[in-house]
Design a protein around this motif. Structure first.
Motif, PDB file in Angstrom:
ATOM      1  N   MET A 238       0.848  -1.196   0.000  1.00 16.77           N
ATOM      2  CA  MET A 238       0.000   0.000   0.000  1.00 16.77           C
ATOM      3  C   MET A 238       0.879   1.241   0.000  1.00 16.77           C
ATOM      4  O   MET A 238       2.063   1.193   0.344  1.00 16.77           O
ATOM      5  CB  MET A 238      -0.944   0.004   1.206  1.00 16.77           C
ATOM      6  CG  MET A 238      -0.265   0.057   2.562  1.00 16.77           C
ATOM      7  SD  MET A 238      -1.451  -0.072   3.923  1.00 16.77           S
ATOM      8  CE  MET A 238      -1.685  -1.848   3.995  1.00 16.77           C
ATOM      9  N   SER A 239       0.280   2.343  -0.406  1.00 12.71           N
ATOM     10  CA  SER A 239       0.969   3.631  -0.431  1.00 12.71           C
ATOM     11  C   SER A 239       0.162   4.632   0.382  1.00 12.71           C
ATOM     12  O   SER A 239      -1.007   4.402   0.701  1.00 12.71           O
ATOM     13  CB  SER A 239       1.115   4.127  -1.870  1.00 12.71           C
ATOM     14  OG  SER A 239      -0.175   4.408  -2.420  1.00 12.71           O
ATOM     15  N   ILE A 240       0.779   5.754   0.690  1.00 11.51           N
ATOM     16  CA  ILE A 240       0.073   6.825   1.392  1.00 11.51           C
ATOM     17  C   ILE A 240      -1.124   7.281   0.557  1.00 11.51           C
ATOM     18  O   ILE A 240      -2.215   7.530   1.081  1.00 11.51           O
ATOM     19  CB  ILE A 240       1.010   8.015   1.660  1.00 11.51           C
ATOM     20  CG1 ILE A 240       2.185   7.584   2.562  1.00 11.51           C
ATOM     21  CG2 ILE A 240       0.251   9.171   2.285  1.00 11.51           C
ATOM     22  CD1 ILE A 240       1.775   7.086   3.913  1.00 11.51           C
ATOM     23  N   ARG A 241      -0.935   7.324  -0.748  1.00 10.81           N
ATOM     24  CA  ARG A 241      -2.024   7.753  -1.634  1.00 10.81           C
ATOM     25  C   ARG A 241      -3.179   6.764  -1.598  1.00 10.81           C
ATOM     26  O   ARG A 241      -4.349   7.163  -1.549  1.00 10.81           O
ATOM     27  CB  ARG A 241      -1.493   7.894  -3.060  1.00 10.81           C
ATOM     28  CG  ARG A 241      -2.553   8.272  -4.099  1.00 10.81           C
ATOM     29  CD  ARG A 241      -3.173   9.632  -3.831  1.00 10.81           C
ATOM     30  NE  ARG A 241      -2.203  10.700  -3.956  1.00 10.81           N
ATOM     31  CZ  ARG A 241      -2.497  11.980  -3.733  1.00 10.81           C
ATOM     32  NH1 ARG A 241      -3.723  12.325  -3.350  1.00 10.81           N
ATOM     33  NH2 ARG A 241      -1.565  12.906  -3.856  1.00 10.81           N
ATOM     34  N   SER A 242      -2.873   5.471  -1.613  1.00 13.75           N
ATOM     35  CA  SER A 242      -3.958   4.481  -1.604  1.00 13.75           C
ATOM     36  C   SER A 242      -4.729   4.512  -0.288  1.00 13.75           C
ATOM     37  O   SER A 242      -5.949   4.334  -0.274  1.00 13.75           O
ATOM     38  CB  SER A 242      -3.397   3.071  -1.853  1.00 13.75           C
ATOM     39  OG  SER A 242      -2.594   2.640  -0.773  1.00 13.75           O
ATOM     40  N   ILE A 243      -4.026   4.764   0.818  1.00 13.33           N
ATOM     41  CA  ILE A 243      -4.709   4.886   2.114  1.00 13.33           C
ATOM     42  C   ILE A 243      -5.590   6.127   2.124  1.00 13.33           C
ATOM     43  O   ILE A 243      -6.737   6.095   2.584  1.00 13.33           O
ATOM     44  CB  ILE A 243      -3.682   4.933   3.264  1.00 13.33           C
ATOM     45  CG1 ILE A 243      -2.870   3.643   3.297  1.00 13.33           C
ATOM     46  CG2 ILE A 243      -4.383   5.155   4.610  1.00 13.33           C
ATOM     47  CD1 ILE A 243      -1.683   3.686   4.246  1.00 13.33           C
ATOM     48  N   THR A 244      -5.072   7.228   1.592  1.00 17.66           N
ATOM     49  CA  THR A 244      -5.850   8.472   1.518  1.00 17.66           C
ATOM     50  C   THR A 244      -7.103   8.278   0.682  1.00 17.66           C
ATOM     51  O   THR A 244      -8.195   8.724   1.063  1.00 17.66           O
ATOM     52  CB  THR A 244      -4.986   9.601   0.931  1.00 17.66           C
ATOM     53  OG1 THR A 244      -3.783   9.735   1.697  1.00 17.66           O
ATOM     54  CG2 THR A 244      -5.736  10.924   0.958  1.00 17.66           C
ATOM     55  N   ASN A 245      -6.957   7.606  -0.453  1.00 21.02           N
ATOM     56  CA  ASN A 245      -8.111   7.359  -1.329  1.00 21.02           C
ATOM     57  C   ASN A 245      -9.149   6.476  -0.646  1.00 21.02           C
ATOM     58  O   ASN A 245     -10.360   6.681  -0.803  1.00 21.02           O
ATOM     59  CB  ASN A 245      -7.651   6.719  -2.638  1.00 21.02           C
ATOM     60  CG  ASN A 245      -6.861   7.682  -3.506  1.00 21.02           C
ATOM     61  OD1 ASN A 245      -6.960   8.911  -3.335  1.00 21.02           O
ATOM     62  ND2 ASN A 245      -6.077   7.168  -4.423  1.00 21.02           N
ATOM     63  N   TYR A 246      -8.671   5.476   0.102  1.00 20.69           N
ATOM     64  CA  TYR A 246      -9.608   4.624   0.835  1.00 20.69           C
ATOM     65  C   TYR A 246     -10.402   5.455   1.848  1.00 20.69           C
ATOM     66  O   TYR A 246     -11.627   5.314   1.959  1.00 20.69           O
ATOM     67  CB  TYR A 246      -8.855   3.510   1.562  1.00 20.69           C
ATOM     68  CG  TYR A 246      -9.688   2.840   2.635  1.00 20.69           C
ATOM     69  CD1 TYR A 246     -10.674   1.917   2.309  1.00 20.69           C
ATOM     70  CD2 TYR A 246      -9.517   3.175   3.975  1.00 20.69           C
ATOM     71  CE1 TYR A 246     -11.461   1.334   3.280  1.00 20.69           C
ATOM     72  CE2 TYR A 246     -10.298   2.595   4.962  1.00 20.69           C
ATOM     73  CZ  TYR A 246     -11.267   1.683   4.610  1.00 20.69           C
ATOM     74  OH  TYR A 246     -12.048   1.118   5.581  1.00 20.69           O
ATOM     75  N   LEU A 247      -9.727   6.303   2.592  1.00 20.87           N
ATOM     76  CA  LEU A 247     -10.409   7.123   3.591  1.00 20.87           C
ATOM     77  C   LEU A 247     -11.447   8.032   2.935  1.00 20.87           C
ATOM     78  O   LEU A 247     -12.554   8.210   3.458  1.00 20.87           O
ATOM     79  CB  LEU A 247      -9.385   7.957   4.369  1.00 20.87           C
ATOM     80  CG  LEU A 247      -8.432   7.152   5.260  1.00 20.87           C
ATOM     81  CD1 LEU A 247      -7.302   8.042   5.764  1.00 20.87           C
ATOM     82  CD2 LEU A 247      -9.180   6.539   6.436  1.00 20.87           C
ATOM     83  N   LYS A 248     -11.110   8.587   1.792  1.00 22.38           N
ATOM     84  CA  LYS A 248     -12.054   9.443   1.074  1.00 22.38           C
ATOM     85  C   LYS A 248     -13.271   8.641   0.613  1.00 22.38           C
ATOM     86  O   LYS A 248     -14.408   9.141   0.653  1.00 22.38           O
ATOM     87  CB  LYS A 248     -11.363  10.102  -0.117  1.00 22.38           C
ATOM     88  CG  LYS A 248     -10.375  11.196   0.273  1.00 22.38           C
ATOM     89  CD  LYS A 248      -9.721  11.835  -0.945  1.00 22.38           C
ATOM     90  CE  LYS A 248      -8.773  12.952  -0.534  1.00 22.38           C
ATOM     91  NZ  LYS A 248      -8.080  13.558  -1.697  1.00 22.38           N
ATOM     92  N   SER A 249     -13.039   7.393   0.197  1.00 23.66           N
ATOM     93  CA  SER A 249     -14.147   6.558  -0.276  1.00 23.66           C
ATOM     94  C   SER A 249     -15.121   6.198   0.842  1.00 23.66           C
ATOM     95  O   SER A 249     -16.263   5.845   0.587  1.00 23.66           O
ATOM     96  CB  SER A 249     -13.610   5.279  -0.923  1.00 23.66           C
ATOM     97  OG  SER A 249     -13.091   4.395   0.057  1.00 23.66           O
TER      98      SER A 249
END
Length: 413
Positions: A238-249
């Motif tokens: 995982m990346s910081i971006r993928s975690i951020t996108n998950y939180l937004k979703s």
């Protein structure tokens, strides 16, 4: 008298004790760090007992700042006043300061004490206990030791000494997977519900005191969501971006910088550990997609009940932490389009091993998926496929299949 310690229930962890003993009476401030409830306090007791064998008890001063006994000492000014009253002669004093980060400006007190006839040992639940100020004040006069929760061998030792061990190593391995490595869970036959409650309390305390309070987190609910995501995805890239996108979703919008900061705070508190990717052919670290593991695999049970679909991540976590305890630098490997779970390298770079982790090698596709990446690495370092498959062994062109219990108890990998 400040040294009041009950040694009867302390089980020796010789690996760590033997690292520290050569530095007794040496001119270094000894700093022991690690995840909460990983055994730092008990290690101080063991060191104090070593010293007590050759020193008057009155010259040993032990202070645990999580104990209400010391609630009135909250700053360096009060700490200095206490030591001024206690140390009234020129004798050598042995000073043990447990969870010292709870005292404001403690670095100034430690530096002042160092200039006297003292031998100092301190513990903390945060890797940043060695602050810039302390580094400046002491300048090369410290030595650090990192403690982890129990290895499988230590787990079995603790349970045997405590009279709660089972009859076979397979049963002990099952217990280790279920219970985890927090020492307090290996000295009494707790029920499964009690174990989950204890681990949940350890997790909550570590998050609150070592992350939320220490870093003045203003969005604890966001932190909880990040923690739940990381715990639920142990062993996944995982990346910081993928975690951020998950939180937004999920309706919790935030920015990558905040996510990165929160993850760094969790790492500083030893709650999680990151494994960076390494390109085996290119011989370089990669900037994207790390894996995250827990300081102890039991922490996952604090937010998720034990689930069959998470066993692969749990096994990876156990193997990862075993490699860390052995002193390796551990990375996630990449070779062409294939993934190698772990590259473990000795700190001087002279030796490495490669490790794949697989729950069960149930069919040829699984076999090929685990063995082929290792077979494609053309060097002479040891290569292992670690599994829970009891009926499976192999040694194919230098790639050794090995049961998890044998890997964890192997003296030299």
């Amino acid at each position: 008298m400040s040294y009041i310690l009950n040694q009867e229930n302390t089980i020796e962890r010789s690996n760590y004790l033997n690292q520290i003993k050569p530095f007794i009476d040496r001119p270094f401030v000894k700093i022991i760090t690690g995840l909460r409830r990983s055994g730092k306090t008990e290690m101080l007791k063991l060191i104090a007992q070593e010293i007590k064998n050759n020193t008057l008890e009155a010259q040993i001063i032990y202070m645990n700042f999580e104990d209400m006994q010391w609630e009135n000492i909250t700053s360096s000014k009060e700490l200095n006043a206490y030591f001024k009253e206690k140390m009234t002669d020129e004798k050598r004093y042995y000073i043990f300061l447990d969870e010292i980060q709870l005292v404001k400006d403690w670095e100034k007190s430690v530096n002042a004490l160092r200039l006297k006839n003292t031998d100092i040992y301190i513990t903390g639940s945060n890797s940043k206990i060695m602050s810039d100020e302390l580094a400046t004040l002491l300048g090369g006069r410290t030595i650090s030791f990192k403690m982890n929760t129990l290895s499988f061998l230590e787990f079995m030792q603790f349970r045997k000494v405590s009279g709660i061990h089972t009859n076979t190593i397979d049963d002990e391995l099952s217990a280790y997977i279920d219970i985890g490595g927090f020492p307090m869970l290996s000295v009494y036959p707790y029920s499964e519900n009690d174990i989950r409650k204890i681990v949940s309390d350890i997790n909550s305390t570590a998050l609150l005191r070592d992350v939320v309070v220490r870093h003045q987190i203003r969005m604890p609910q966001l932190l909880d969501r990040i923690v739940a995501f990381l715990y639920d995805n142990v062993g996944n890239l995982m990346s910081i971006r993928s975690i951020t996108n998950y939180l937004k979703s999920t309706g919790r919008g935030t920015d990558p910088e905040t996510v990165a900061n929160y993850i760094k705070y969790l790492e500083d508190a030893f709650i999680i550990k990151s494994a960076q990717r390494y390109d085996i052919k290119g011989k370089q670290l990669l900037e994207t997609n790390n894996k995250y593991y827990l300081g102890d695999h039991a922490l996952q049970y604090a937010v998720r009940n034990k689930r069959p679909d998470k066993i692969q991540g749990i096994l990876e976590n156990i193997v990862y932490m075993d490699l860390v305890r052995r002193g390796y630098l551990v990375y996630v490997g990449k070779i062409d389009d294939k993934e190698v779970d772990f590259i473990a390298e000795e700190k001087d770079g002279t030796r490495r091993i490669y490790v794949q982790v697989c729950y069960l090698l149930s069919n040829k596709d699984t076999y090929d998926r685990e063995f082929n990446p290792l077979l494609s690495i053309k060097d002479n370092y040891h290569k292992y496929v670690v599994t829970l498959d009891k009926n499976w062994r192999a040694d194919e062109m230098g790639v050794q299949g090995i049961h998890l219990k044998d890997f964890l108890t192997k003296e030299q990998l």
